[in-house]
Structure formats: C-alpha cells, structure tokens
Write a protein that holds these residues in place. Structure first.
Motif, short mmCIF file in Angstrom:
data_model
loop_
_atom_site.label_atom_id
_atom_site.label_comp_id
_atom_site.label_asym_id
_atom_site.label_seq_id
_atom_site.Cartn_x
_atom_site.Cartn_y
_atom_site.Cartn_z
N LYS A 2 0.84 -1.20 0.00
CA LYS A 2 0.00 0.00 0.00
C LYS A 2 0.87 1.24 0.00
O LYS A 2 2.00 1.23 0.51
CB LYS A 2 -0.86 0.02 1.27
CG LYS A 2 -2.04 -0.92 1.22
CD LYS A 2 -2.89 -0.67 2.45
CE LYS A 2 -3.98 -1.73 2.57
NZ LYS A 2 -4.58 -1.72 3.89
N PHE A 4 0.93 5.47 0.93
CA PHE A 4 0.27 6.56 1.63
C PHE A 4 1.05 7.85 1.41
O PHE A 4 2.28 7.85 1.33
CB PHE A 4 0.23 6.29 3.14
CG PHE A 4 -0.50 5.05 3.53
CD1 PHE A 4 -1.86 5.08 3.80
CD2 PHE A 4 0.18 3.83 3.62
CE1 PHE A 4 -2.53 3.93 4.17
CE2 PHE A 4 -0.48 2.68 3.99
CZ PHE A 4 -1.85 2.71 4.27
N THR A 6 2.47 11.12 3.03
CA THR A 6 2.80 11.58 4.37
C THR A 6 3.83 12.72 4.27
O THR A 6 4.12 13.21 3.18
CB THR A 6 3.29 10.41 5.26
OG1 THR A 6 3.34 10.85 6.62
CG2 THR A 6 4.66 9.92 4.84
N PHE A 427 5.45 7.10 11.70
CA PHE A 427 4.49 6.31 10.92
C PHE A 427 3.41 5.68 11.80
O PHE A 427 2.57 4.94 11.32
CB PHE A 427 5.23 5.22 10.14
CG PHE A 427 6.30 5.75 9.24
CD1 PHE A 427 5.97 6.48 8.11
CD2 PHE A 427 7.65 5.55 9.53
CE1 PHE A 427 6.95 6.99 7.28
CE2 PHE A 427 8.64 6.06 8.70
CZ PHE A 427 8.30 6.78 7.58
N SER A 430 -1.06 9.57 13.47
CA SER A 430 -1.28 10.69 12.55
C SER A 430 -1.11 12.01 13.29
O SER A 430 -1.36 12.10 14.49
CB SER A 430 -2.69 10.62 11.96
OG SER A 430 -2.80 9.52 11.10
N GLN A 445 0.71 10.80 8.19
CA GLN A 445 -0.31 9.78 8.43
C GLN A 445 0.21 8.59 9.22
O GLN A 445 1.35 8.17 9.06
CB GLN A 445 -0.79 9.22 7.08
CG GLN A 445 -1.63 10.16 6.30
CD GLN A 445 -2.56 9.39 5.38
OE1 GLN A 445 -3.47 8.70 5.85
NE2 GLN A 445 -2.36 9.51 4.10
N VAL A 447 0.55 4.94 9.28
CA VAL A 447 0.50 3.94 8.20
C VAL A 447 0.78 2.54 8.70
O VAL A 447 0.57 1.56 7.99
CB VAL A 447 1.49 4.29 7.06
CG1 VAL A 447 1.12 5.62 6.42
CG2 VAL A 447 2.92 4.34 7.55
N LYS A 507 -5.02 14.02 3.19
CA LYS A 507 -4.57 12.65 2.89
C LYS A 507 -4.11 12.52 1.44
O LYS A 507 -3.40 11.59 1.08
CB LYS A 507 -5.70 11.65 3.17
CG LYS A 507 -5.80 11.32 4.66
CD LYS A 507 -6.92 10.36 4.97
CE LYS A 507 -7.02 10.18 6.47
NZ LYS A 507 -8.24 9.49 6.90
#
Lengths: 682, 445
Positions: A2, A4, A6, A427, A430, A445, A447, A507
């Motif tokens: 995944k 993300f 950040t 990580f 948030s 974020q 994660v 986000k």
C-alpha cells in the motif's frame, strides 16, 4: 503493497512530502511526491533512511528500567507506569509538583504534542518547564521586531532572484531542496554571493565567497550598508514609503567603514566592496540567512543588521526579492506564534508554569530551588548531546532522584534514564504539521501499527493519568483518549476552523493554508508598532534592553583575542543528521562514521596535525578527542565539528559549548566558543 | 548510439548521498559494500581550484570490460534493457572484474565471497520505472533517460577508457568555476597542501595478492624447468618436487578465490578472458608435463609442454593488461618470461645467460624505481631484492668456479618473489575516487 501520502516531521526546513510504501505492516519504501512544489523530488538521504529507522533492530520497543548495576532490563507497561505514578505522587506531595521538570524539544513536530503540556499542567498540576529555544528565536525576534512577522516568499520564487546571497546558510546540507530553485536561478544567469567562514558545497557555483570570522557578520553588514548609502545604491522610494528610522540608521552606518569592518571580520576591504556592489546593483535580491549566526550573544542584532540590507535596497515584498529567514505562514494552528511562545511566563504562580532557560538548562537545573528539581521527564529531545554545556547538563541529570526518557533509541539521554519508555515513530500516529520554509500544511499519516509495545505519548499520558486516579470522563476533556478515531477527531476539529481544509484533502497531499502570500509582504503591510519596517525599533530597546538600531557588538568569548584558546569553534548541521537524530543508523554510519574536527591547514600544520591525526579539542569547559581533517573548507582561525554526534558515537560536542542566552528572543547562544586543538597521536 | 542510461549534471550534484541510500533501500545492499558511491573532486577544497561531486555506480558499458574479463562467464547483458548483470551463483570470487572496470562498479563482498554490482534496477526498468537512485535524486543531478553514448567521455572523476559507458555528463566545466575568494583568509600555501592530501586506497593490495605472486612465480619456475629438461633431464626426486610445485600453484590460485569450490568455472570464458586462458593453459601445461615425466618421457611431448608453458607465460602477462601501471618502463623486472629465462639458465648452467638476465633484471628494476620515492620499509625490501636476489648471485658467479649453489638459487627466488609482490603493488585500477582525488594533480602537470 500500500502507498500513503505523508510528510516528514523533523526539525528541518524542507519538511518534505513523500509517499511511504507499506507491506505487511512494515515500512518498505519511500518515493517522491511531486505535489509539494517545494520538495517535488522527494526526501533527502535522512528521509530515505526511514526505511531502516522504522525497522531498526536497535529501536526501543518496550519499557525498560535501569537496574542496580546500570543495565536496562525490560519491564511491563504496568510496572513502568505504576513506578512513575508512584514517584510523581511522592514528589508532588513531598516537594511540590514543580520539583518535576518537563523537557521536550523538537524531535517530532505536530499538533498532538499539545497534550503533553496539558498533562503536566492540568493533570499533574503544573511542573517546571523550559522557556526559550535552542534553535532560532534570536533571528525570529529580530525579524519580528523589524518586519512585524516571520514570513518569506514561497521557496520556488527564488528562481526569480537575480542575486542570491547565502549568508551563513548551506542549503546543500541543511535544505537540499532549496538548491533546486537556486540552481534554476543560476542557470538563468543570477549571481550568487556566499558569506560563510566555510567554503561549503552550496558555494560551488558562487561568484563571490566572503569568509568573515564567526559572529562578526553585523560589522560586515553595516559596512556594506555604509557603501550602499555612500553610493546611493539604495531604494529611496521604498525607504520613504515603508521604512522607519532610516536617517538614524544612516548616521549609524556612516561610522561603520569597510576598513573598520575589514579588521573586525578579518577579510579584505575589496571583498566587502564586491559584496556591496552586488547587493547595491543586482535586483531583485533574496538574502537567505542561516540560523547559525543568531546563536551568538549578538545574534539578534546581527540578523537585524543583515536584514537592513534587504530593507534599504527595497528587496522586500517583490518576486525574487525577500528576506528568506523563516516562513511561518503554515503555523495557522498556533495560538501564540513563535517567537513569543518562547518567552518565559509573564506571571509565574504556583499553578502556572515555573520556567527555566533552555539555553542554560544544566546551570538552571542545578541552581533551581524552592523546590529543588527531583525528577525530569524528557520527550522528543536529547538534551545531553544537544543543549549547551554537556558537563553541567549531565551533572544536573545525575543530581536528580528520578529520570524518565521517552525515546526511540538509546541516545545519550536515554542512557541516563531510570525508566525508558518506547516512543512512537512518525508512521505510528497521525498528526498535522506545518513548515518553517515551505508554505504547506501537511498530514503525517499513521500507516503502520506501533511496533512491539510502543504507545504514542498521548496514550502514555492517558494511562499515567488513570494511574494517578483520574477517571476517563474527566480525562477525555483534557487528554486524547487512545485510538485512531480520537486522533482523527482531534485533527478534524483543528481543521474545522479553516474552510477548505479537511483531513480527506490532506490525505491526498500538502495544502496551502488560507491567506498564504506567495510573495510575502506584497501588500507592504508590516505588523510593527509604526506599521513600517523598523530599522529603528523602540521595542528592541524596551524588550531586550538593546540598541534600537542594528549594531555590531563583539560576541562574548569570541572577541577575547588574548584567550588561551585561539581557535573559533563552528558546530554546523550536517546533511547526514537532523541534530542528533539518524546518526545511529547503519547506512548513515557508513556515509559518515566518525566525528572529525576540520581545520585549516595553516592551523593544523604548526600543531603537527595531519589528515587522520588523533587530536584533543578542548577549552575550560571540557575536551573531546576526535580525528583531524585538515581542509581549506574552513577559513583560518576556525575549526569545525558537525553537531549531533552522541557521546557513544565518539563526541559529545556540547561538552565544549557554554550556556548563554542570545541578546534577544531567549535563544541559546551556544556558538560563542573558543577552543584549542592539540595533537594526541599522529 | 541511442540507449537508455544515466545522465549526470555536475552543476546540480552537491554530494548529498540520497542516491546511495535509495540504492540501499531498493537493493538490500549492506554496508560496507554499497553499489553507488559519491566522490568529490578537490575534497580538500584547495582555494585555487573548483570542486564538484560525482555520483557513480555501474555505467552498463556497451563494451563492458567486466563481461569480457570474467573467467566464469558470470556477467551477461539483459537483451531488453541492456543492463550488465552479474550472477552471484556463477561468480567464483576472483575479483578480476574489479580490476577490469575503471568505474569501480563491481564490488567484491568478502562476507559472501562473490562480487556484486548495480543492476540498473533492471526489474524496475522492466516495469516502466527508472532506477531508484535517479528517482531519489533531490536536486535533479542524477537522472535516467535516452542518451547518445560515445566511446569514452571526458569528465571529472570518470575514466576515459573507451568502453562506451551508458552515461552522459552535463556542465563538466563547473569544476573550473572558482568564486572570488580572499586568498589570505584561506590560509593557502602549496607546501601545506602536500601534507594533507586525501588518500584514495588502491584497489589491488599486494599482500592480499601474495598467493598470486607465488602462483605466477611458480609458473615461471615450472616453465623454465620444463624448458631445461630436454637438455638436462630430470631426477626422480625432481619429478616429485615438480608435481608438488604444480599442486601448490593450483591450490594457491584456487583458494585465493572467494568461492574455491567453484574453481572449475574459471575456464568458462576462454573466448574472451585472459584469466580463463591462463588457468586453462596452466592446467594443460602442468598435466601434460607431469604425465610426460611420470609415464612417457617423450621429447615431442616435452616440446609441446614447453610451447604450452610459453603460452601460459604470455597469458599470465596478458591477465595484467587490464590494469594501469604505476611505472613507466613497459617491461617489468618480474616479467614472468624473463624470470622463466632466469630459471632456464640456472638449470642449464648457462652462466653467461644468467649474468645477462640478472643484469637485465637489475637494470629494469633500478630504472623502474628511479621515478618514484619509497618508504623506508619498501627501501629495505628493495635492498634485499637487489642485493640478495641479484648482486650476491652475480658475485658468486664471478668469484667462484663452481656451479651456482642451491643457496644462490634460494636468494634469487626470494628476490624474484619480492619483485613479484612489488609488481602487484604497482598495478593500478582507475576508480572514481582516485581520479577525483588526483584530478587537479593531472591538470597541473
């Protein structure tokens, strides 16, 4: 896998946005995020090393206590929290709550950090805290008192400058992304002048390198002003419209001749004239001062003197023209903006804060009475390597009865603790962060789940408060209840004040805050008492008991030419660390394994020092042993040791520095240091 | 030719090392063996010269010297991406590729016993991405794309050898850029500069290569010996010694490998690797000589063995054609052919020939050393080499009527071994660090 979006929460100009790749709840990769116009190419080597940092086998994942023989043994959260709660109750009852010192530094930025303060103030009943800041308040205060606010043009506007003056800043190491617009400007034909005792990587393409002795920059700036005024290389329209106190400043500058500055700065008159010619004749100009010069006892006035050059040449509020010191336009959530928030509490009382100086941490900890300090709680900081005068900080630490350190790694400070609590990494929870360079508000974020038994500080405080006997109903109005939903709720509340900002939006990437000025002061409104740029500032006199005009005052210790310690010590930041963070990682150790003292060959040779010689660097406060690296990178008379090494990595550099406050802003003037270097082994 | 390759801009690189960490993340390489490196031209920041940084890994040369040199055929080219790849399963750990490459791309990993190198992030290329280092470069100094390669490039820190590296450079001239500086503030004096020069370690360490020094000396010894046999014959005791020498040579060269049990792979690239040829010729020469001595004792086989032996010596010399030399005289006094001739003249008691080759060796040795200064330790070894290995044997020939004694032979061999070890110390391989450190030295000569 995944991905993300950040952002990096370190105490660093760049505050990069990036994409983090996660596989099986582990951080496995880091990629650039071009949405951030200031950091479109992604993070630096430190940011890339998060892959190692997040998964490092050296990370602290459980609570530890120190046993009788000085070893750390793993304990349960129950034991850790009940021990701490017991101590807290005891100290409060026996000595008063202010016998506990809460110390936090800049290890991780974010809005959620406010819950730490709430715990100590509202749950525990008020502890001793610190005022001031190790970093930049002298320059912030100098700028605030002159321009009214700390803001500058968007980083990418640098492309529009025709003259860039890097004055004591080395973005190639401290702000690599600034090199992007800087290079573009040079490609378009801009000139680059660098004022720095060192010939840094940033000066590779410079047209002019001026290498004054450290702490003498105000003299150089005033001499440049002298030449500018004498030659009428100034913007009279701008001055008459927007500047307060020019005539007084002019009178002052007239006495500051290039010859006068030349002897103070130990540079040629010719190079002062060359710098003045560029500043007076090439427009638009952006001056980019670094944060090192204002960590001297004359730091605030130094910054005011340099800033005056932008002012009298009219290089404010226009594309390509700005005073590029600090850009706090993204700090929209702060109730009290820096640098005011560094002031000690105006009226300390029994329930409010009692505050001691960050700059004098060791000395103040030792001298504080009624009550004396018995316990310290450290989070987001490593004061044993990073605060001035390590000797006194260590002595003060060891004098305490009880020390708690919340950390990710066994730093010098963690090693001094009685109880070490595992700290979250970026990580694992948030948070929302701003930047002091780029204009963006960003979401850092969560994660991955916290590793091992790591708990975010907010949860540690929650559990500790429960141990102290508070029920959850009371607590949830004061602290942040555990859980991701609560974090998001809190952040969403913060954003709710600003239409157009939302967690969903953040986000996706960085967001420019409402009211952002891409060209700072383009409205020519200055929030000073006079509404103008204040070269003459009565506030400088009333708040700081200093000359209302910029002036050069010899810096303490440095100006003592008869000192038995003949060399001036510079302790800049390296690209390889953020202060004392990252240096423990395998990859960073490979790139930069051991501390060295860089010195000019003309200083090394008479001392019999060669490349790789083991040397002792010392002064009255202490000494360290490192290997020597003779190099022309540093001008004669100065030596350089990068800051941030741990004692366990070979050099607690602040062993050599003195705890002093800057002339304004309650900053730490820990650059006023002289040393001698002796050969130990060839 | 149009290829995808690296594009490096000297004006934008500030030596930030992000590329190195990106490679570490992507490829799981472990310090101290990292595939990408950053070096500085003028690392001492000498005021009269400019400085630049250079980031370099493998340039995936169109005419890749590693691929040619590898005796085990461990290198291959990915036909789709053109990346030069290395199979650590095939690698025998001989390190020969690290001598052949002037870009310091193949890295020997002592923990694994094999070489490893940059793959150009081949898998990423195949999925349409660019190499991790180029993606991570914060300043845009290192990028990747379609480039026009040339046989060789002239740029600071980069070898100009004509291997058609897949890299192009931009703004090399930035190295000549010097800001206006107050010279007196810099404390510069040429005298001080000499004492502080940054040191670039040599890739070939003569002590590490001691087994090769002995092996090549054994080659000379055996070929000289076999060449003498048709004339002087050999005693049965000699046969044992000869076979023993051959076995020692074979074992030394085998266990010098990072992966000795893959030694058989070392003849996999006879087509283009002189190292493969050397090993093959050694095997043929030794087995034929040994079989002949034990079973056949035929002149014709002896002649074939001598021919193979001479070819072996040529191959030994050719193995070192990939390296640069620190000396200017082209023929080394430890040249294996001359050494074989020395041995030959000893076995045949050709004293005049021996005098001739020893004088030749002495001359070559002294001429070679005339050019560079040595440390006191090196001087002692030089003295032993000349005095023990040449002057005493010469003296004994002139002042004694007898044949050259075993002691003199031992002295000569000790002298030869020292010279041979020196030979390894005098091999030089270009690396970006070496070229960067010496950049201004060369231009000021």
């Amino acid at each position: 896998m995944k991905e993300f979006v950040t952002a990096c929460p370190r105490n660093c100009y760049s505050t990069c946005s990036f994409i983090v790749q996660v596989e099986k709840d582990k951080v496995v990769g880091i990629k650039p995020l071009s949405a951030n116009k200031a950091t479109p190419t992604g993070v630096c080597l430190k940011g890339l090393s998060y892959v190692e940092r997040a998964n490092s086998p050296d990370r602290i994942l459980y609570p530890y206590k120190k046993n009788g023989s000085g070893d750390f043994i793993r304990i349960s959260w129950d034991e850790a929290l009940s021990t701490i709660a017991g101590k807290l109750r005891y100290f409060k009852k026996t000595f008063g709550s202010q016998s506990v010192l809460f110390y936090a530094a800049s290890g991780m930025s974010g809005l959620i950090n406010e819950f730490s303060g709430r715990f100590w103030r509202e749950i525990y009943g008020g502890v001793t805290t610190t005022y001031g800041n190790l970093c930049w308040p002298a320059g912030l205060e100098a700028t605030r008192l002159t321009l009214g606010e700390n803001k500058h043009n968007a980083p990418w506007d640098l492309e529009n400058a025709r003259l860039i003056v890097l004055w004591g800043k080395n973005p190639a190491e401290s702000n690599i992304h600034e090199m992007i617009p800087l290079s573009t400007a040079l490609d378009k034909g801009a000139k680059l002048a660098v004022v720095d005792p060192r010939r840094t990587s940033s000066s590779q393409r410079a047209d002019l390198l001026v290498q004054p002795l450290p702490s003498t920059d105000a003299a150089l700036a005033l001499a440049v002003a002298n030449i500018l005024i004498k030659n009428s290389w100034i913007d009279e329209d701008f001055i008459s419209s927007y500047v307060n106190g020019f005539e007084e400043f002019k009178a002052k500058a007239m006495s500051c001749t290039p010859e006068w500055a030349s002897s103070i700065c130990d540079i040629s008159v010719e190079s002062i004239e060359k710098l003045a010619w560029l500043i007076g004749n090439v427009k638009p100009m952006t001056i980019i001062p670094g944060y090192g010069m204002q960590r001297y006892t004359n730091g605030g006035q130094t910054i005011r003197a340099i800033l005056a050059l932008s002012v009298i040449t009219g290089n404010i509020g226009k594309p390509g023209a700005c005073w590029h010191y600090a850009n706090l336009q993204s700090y929209v959530f702060d109730e009290v903006l820096e640098p005011i928030c560094y002031y000690p509490p105006e009226e300390p009382d029994s329930t409010t804060r009692r505050s001691i100086s960050t700059a004098l941490l060791g000395e103040d900890m030792l001298s504080t009475t009624n009550p004396q300090l018995k316990m310290i709680w450290v989070e987001r900081g490593n004061p044993l390597t990073q605060n001035p005068n390590t000797g006194s900080v260590l002595e003060a630490f060891r004098k305490l009865d009880f020390r708690v350190v919340v950390e990710q790694f066994f730093t010098d400070t963690a090693l001094e603790a009685d109880i070490v609590l595992p700290a979250k990494n970026m990580f694992e929870q948030s948070d929302i962060i701003g930047s002091y360079w780029n204009p963006y508000i960003q979401l850092k974020q969560k994660v991955v789940e916290p590793a091992g038994e790591v708990k975010p500080e907010t949860e540690i405080y929650w559990l500790l408060a429960k141990q102290l006997g508070f029920n959850e109903n009371t607590l949830k109005n004061i602290l942040l209840p555990p859980g991701n939903d609560e974090v998001e709720k809190f952040l969403a509340q913060k954003l709710a004040k600003f239409p157009g900002l939302s967690l969903e939006l953040l986000k996706m990437g960085p967001v420019v805050p409402p009211g952002h000025q891409e060209i700072a002061f383009s409205d020519f409104r200055f929030a000073t008492p006079s509404g103008k740029i204040e070269l003459l500032s009565e506030q400088v006199a009333s708040l700081w008991n200093a000359n209302p005009l910029p002036e050069f005052l010899p810096a303490m210790e440095i100006s003592d030419a008869n000192s038995t310690y003949p060399l001036l010590l510079l302790t800049p930041n390296t690209k390889n660390r953020i202060h004392s963070q990252f240096g423990n990682l395998k990859i960073i150790k490979f790139i930069n394994g051991n501390p060295v003292v860089q010195m000019n060959p003309s200083d090394a040779m008479p001392r019999g020092i060669k490349n790789g010689s083991l040397v002792k660097v010392y002064n009255a406060r202490g000494s360290i042993q490192v290997s020597a690296q003779p190099t022309y990178e540093v001008r004669k008379g100065c030596v350089v040791i990068y800051n941030g090494w741990w004692k366990s990595q070979g050099a607690a550099l602040n062993t050599l520095s003195a705890g002093r406050e800057t002339d304004m802003g309650h900053g730490a003037a820990f650059h006023n240091n002289r040393v001698e270097v002796n050969l130990v082994k060839k | 030719m149009q290829y995808n390759g690296f594009i490096f801009d000297y004006a934008r690189c500030v030596g930030c090392h992000a590329c190195v960490v990106a490679c570490y993340n992507e490829n799981g390489v472990q310090p101290p063996v990292l595939w990408r490196q950053v070096v500085g031209v003028n690392p001492e920041k000498v005021p009269l010269y400019g400085f630049v940084s250079l980031s370099m890994a493998c340039n995936h040369c169109t005419d890749a010297p590693c691929l040619k040199a590898c005796p085990a055929s461990a290198y291959y080219r990915d036909q789709e991406t053109g990346a030069i790849l290395h199979s650590n399963k095939r690698c025998i750990g001989c390190k020969y590729c690290t001598w052949a490459c002037p870009f310091d791309a193949p890295k020997y990993n002592p923990l694994r016993g094999v070489v490893e190198k940059c793959t150009m992030c081949n898998e990423r290329l195949k999925s349409g991405e660019i190499p991790a280092c180029t993606e991570a470069c914060p300043t845009g100094a290192l990028s990747f794309g379609s480039i026009e390669t040339a046989a060789s490039i002239q740029a600071p820190g980069i070898s100009a050898k004509p291997f058609s590296p897949r890299i192009v450079t931009k703004n090399e001239d930035i190295v000549n850029h010097i800001p206006h500086i107050d010279e007196q503030v810099t404390g510069y004096s040429p005298l001080q500069h000499t004492g502080m020069k940054h040191f670039a370690p040599s890739k070939i360490n003569p002590i590490h290569e001691l087994p090769l020094a002995i092996f090549t000396l054994i080659c000379s010894l055996m070929v000289g010996w076999v060449g003498s046999m048709p004339w002087v014959g050999i005693a049965s005791r000699g046969i044992t010694l000869f076979i023993l020498l051959g076995i020692v040579g074979a074992l030394l060269s085998t266990f010098h490998l990072g992966k000795p049990f893959r030694a058989l792979r070392s003849v996999a690239n006879v087509k283009s690797s002189w190292l493969s040829r050397e090993i093959l010729l050694f095997t043929l020469f030794f087995s034929l000589s040994a079989l002949n001595l034990i079973f056949f004792n035929l002149i014709v086989l002896s002649v074939i063995a001598v021919i193979l032996g001479l070819l072996l010596l040529v191959a030994v010399e050719m193995v070192y054609s990939v390296t640069d030399k620190k000396y200017k005289i082209h023929v080394h006094s430890a040249n294996v052919v001359i050494t074989a001739l020395t041995i030959f003249s000893i076995f045949n008691s050709f004293e005049r020939l021996l005098v001739l080759v020893l004088v030749l060796k002495a001359a070559l040795y002294i001429l070679r050393h005339a050019n560079y200064s040595v440390s006191s330790l090196e001087f002692i070894f030089s003295f032993i080499r000349v005095f023990l290995g040449i002057l005493i044997p010469l003296g004994s020939i002139f002042f004694s009527n007898q044949h050259i004694s075993m002691l003199m032979i031992l002295f000569i061999l000790i002298g030869e071994l020292i010279d041979r070890i020196e030979f390894y110390g005098e091999q030089q391989v270009d690396t970006p660090r070496l070229l960067a450190n010496n950049f201004w030295d060369k231009s000021s000569v």
